[in-house]
Write a protein that holds these residues in place. Structure first.
Motif, PDB file in Angstrom:
ATOM      1  N   ARG A 193     -20.847  19.687   8.585  1.00 45.68           N
ATOM      2  CA  ARG A 193     -21.083  18.370   9.218  1.00 45.68           C
ATOM      3  C   ARG A 193     -21.461  18.528  10.690  1.00 45.68           C
ATOM      4  N   MET A 194     -20.821  19.527  11.306  1.00 39.91           N
ATOM      5  CA  MET A 194     -21.077  19.727  12.732  1.00 39.91           C
ATOM      6  C   MET A 194     -22.377  20.481  12.975  1.00 39.91           C
ATOM      7  N   GLY A 195     -23.043  20.885  11.884  1.00 42.22           N
ATOM      8  CA  GLY A 195     -24.324  21.579  12.014  1.00 42.22           C
ATOM      9  C   GLY A 195     -24.184  23.005  12.510  1.00 42.22           C
ATOM     10  N   GLU A 196     -23.038  23.628  12.285  1.00 43.54           N
ATOM     11  CA  GLU A 196     -22.831  25.002  12.758  1.00 43.54           C
ATOM     12  C   GLU A 196     -23.460  26.043  11.827  1.00 43.54           C
ATOM     13  N   MET A 197     -23.928  25.590  10.656  1.00 48.87           N
ATOM     14  CA  MET A 197     -24.583  26.524   9.709  1.00 48.87           C
ATOM     15  C   MET A 197     -25.902  25.890   9.271  1.00 48.87           C
ATOM     16  N   ASP A 198     -26.855  26.775   8.852  1.00 53.90           N
ATOM     17  CA  ASP A 198     -28.083  26.196   8.320  1.00 53.90           C
ATOM     18  C   ASP A 198     -27.805  25.658   6.916  1.00 53.90           C
TER      19      ASP A 198
END
Lengths: 267, 303
Positions: A193-198
């Motif tokens: 959700r936090m966009g820390e992974m592609d």
């Protein structure tokens, strides 16, 4: 009917064997010592004494129950095989499933007695220190018992086909995975959700976490110490559904253990 | 009582699961009421066969029936008693507690259980003080007696004993031998393996010999030994010259002692003695023992 009788006879013998095992007394004495030490911790702590005593003692019950379940549980079947007592036992008209179930019931009884004794000590400590011994603590202790019921089944499953050391490691692995699977799933979803992974990595990690969460028994469900210690009510039917949940996992693990054990050759 | 036909069993051992054939086309039949001895060298397949019969080992192929039921079925063990080789038991129990435990597993309770324990201990001369001591203090002989006692508690029709006399002193061997014979008189079929061939010869109705996973001989002790031929040793009062000896008769090294290789050679020698005025001092027959035959079979298998 005959099967229940066989299970009873083997369970009684397992109980007798376990209570003559030194390891049980070592764990039991350690648990009592730590429970008593919780009084000192309560005095030293900056937190409420009652809170410290309750949470420490419940943790002691859980960990000592776990140690008994793993260390006595994995040795139950292996001892019979290595000691060759299994040869005489299985030449009697008993099924291998009865053997596994008898061992299971025997050790579960040992854990029940261990928890019952610690409960008495626990309540005595609470009464002596005036720490509000509520009946809801019994719920937490009951759920620790349910958790141990699952752990013993896991230990028996592994010991039905692997060595003592491997069984201990596997059972400990399942215990840790069972406690961390929910947190793992939440962390993976949070990171996504936090966009820390592609997107690709996120999908793979989430699927892996979902599989781990689904396959391993969710042992975190049986830890309600925080609720009980703070006097927060559990959701309706929580205890009932988690009892069924534990029963389901125990049934599956014992069925696999019995099936595997019945295919074994005994040299 | 026991029916084994074309039994094959392969073990897979080691990291590579290398197959090793333990039983190769084993066929044998044990009739009700027999005392059946099962002999062979170490590693020949005796214990493997016994463990297949007791359901402790699975097998690759063949037909195995115990009391008419496959050993894979729990019911086949309802009337079966078994003592493994060098039995091990729960050493935290006393002998009596152990017998109660096994007795309950075969459905005995209360007074019946106690009276069966008493009967079994008496039969094995084990009704002594030591039976109420913990098993960890038992000698091999005591352990063997308790092992056989647990096997016969449940009124079995068939008792399978794996090396019941190994490691016992002469008194212990005699007690076990007598117990086997008494059980057999009571109608119990006995199937047992043993290295002590003199005991096997003395108490078995039938014997099977297994070498390298194959049954090489089966039958009564007489049938097996006779099938290998009988030698006759004859001693005469007068010497007979070697060139005059009938066919099949040879000198032993002493001029008055001769060995006849079979019945016909014996008859030819006796005829010669009668017609030539030679007196026969004595004549013995010598059959090969089970040990001789087993040694020969082992040597043959090694070639």
């Amino acid at each position: 009917m005959q099967m229940f009788k066989h299970i009873g006879v083997i369970a009684l013998n397992t109980f007798r064997e376990s209570i003559r095992d030194k390891i049980l007394y070592n764990i039991g004495l350690l648990a009592v010592a730590l429970a008593l030490f919780s009084i000192v911790l309560g005095e030293w702590s900056v937190f409420d004494r009652s809170y410290v005593i309750k949470s420490t003692t419940l943790s002691v019950m859980s960990i000592s129950g776990l140690l008994i379940s793993i260390f006595v549980g994995i040795s139950l079947v292996q001892k019979e095989i290595k000691g060759r007592t299994v040869l005489t036992l299985l030449s009697k008209p008993i099924s291998r499933a009865s053997f596994i179930l008898g061992k299971y019931v025997g050790l579960l009884s040992v854990v029940a007695v261990h928890l019952a004794l610690l409960t008495c000590i626990f309540y005595a400590i609470l009464l002596l220190t005036g720490s509000n011994p509520t009946a809801s603590l019994i719920t937490a202790i009951y759920l620790i018992f349910c958790e141990m019921a699952v752990v013993i089944a896991v230990a028996l499953l592994f010991s039905s086909f692997s060595s003592t050391v491997l069984s201990a490691l596997f059972t400990l692995g399942v215990y840790l995975a069972g406690h961390l699977s929910n947190e793992l799933l939440e962390q993976v979803r949070f990171a996504a959700r936090m966009g820390e992974m592609d997107a690709t990595s996120s999908a793979i990690f989430e699927k892996a976490a979902v599989v781990i969460h689904a396959v391993f028994p969710g042992l975190y469900r049986f830890n309600v110490t925080t609720y009980v210690v703070h006097g927060v009510a559990l959701p309706d039917m929580y205890v009932f559904w988690n009892s069924i949940y534990a029963l389901g996992y125990v049934g599956v693990f014992l069925a696999i253990a019995s099936w595997w054990f019945s295919r074994r050759d005994f040299l | 009582m026991i029916q084994i036909e074309h039994l094959h069993k392969t073990y897979r051992t080691g990291f590579t699961m290398k197959p090793k054939k333990a039983l190769k086309d084993v066929t044998l039949h044990v009739e009700p009421g027999e005392v059946y001895g099962f002999i062979g060298p170490n590693g020949a397949g005796k214990s493997t066969t016994i463990k297949v019969l007791t359901g402790l080992l699975n097998f690759d192929s063949g037909k195995v029936l115990v009391n008419g039921i496959s050993p894979r079925d729990v019911k086949s063990r309802r009337f079966l008693g078994y003592t493994p080789e060098q039995p091990y038991f729960y050493d935290y129990l006393t002998g009596r507690e152990l017998l109660r435990f096994y007795g309950r597993l075969v459905g005995l309770e209360g007074k019946e259980l106690e009276s069966r324990i008493h009967w079994a201990l008496e039969l094995l001369h084990a009704d002594k003080d030591w039976i109420d001591r913990r098993l960890r203090s038992y000698s091999k002989g005591m352990m063997q007696r308790v092992g056989i006692a647990q096997a016969i508690l449940g009124k079995p029709k068939l008792v399978i004993l794996d090396e019941p006399m190994s490691g016992l002193d002469p008194m212990g061997r005699r007690d076990v031998r007598e117990a086997i014979q008494q059980l057999n008189r009571d109608g119990v079929t006995i199937f047992y393996s043993s290295h002590l061939l003199s005991d096997v010869e003395s108490i078995s109705h039938k014997v099977a010999m297994i070498v390298d996973g194959r049954i090489v001989r089966e039958g009564t002790v007489d049938e097996i030994t006779e099938s290998c031929g009988v030698e006759y040793h004859v001693r005469t009062r007068q010497a007979i010259l070697g060139e005059n000896l009938p066919q099949g008769v040879s000198l032993t090294g002493h001029p008055q002692e001769f060995v006849c290789s079979d019945d016909a050679a014996r008859d030819r020698l006796l005829s010669y003695c009668l017609s030539n005025g030679v007196s026969v001092e004595r004549m013995d027959h010598k059959r090969p023992s089970l040990e001789d035959i087993l040694t020969e079979e082992i040597a043959r298998a090694d070639v």
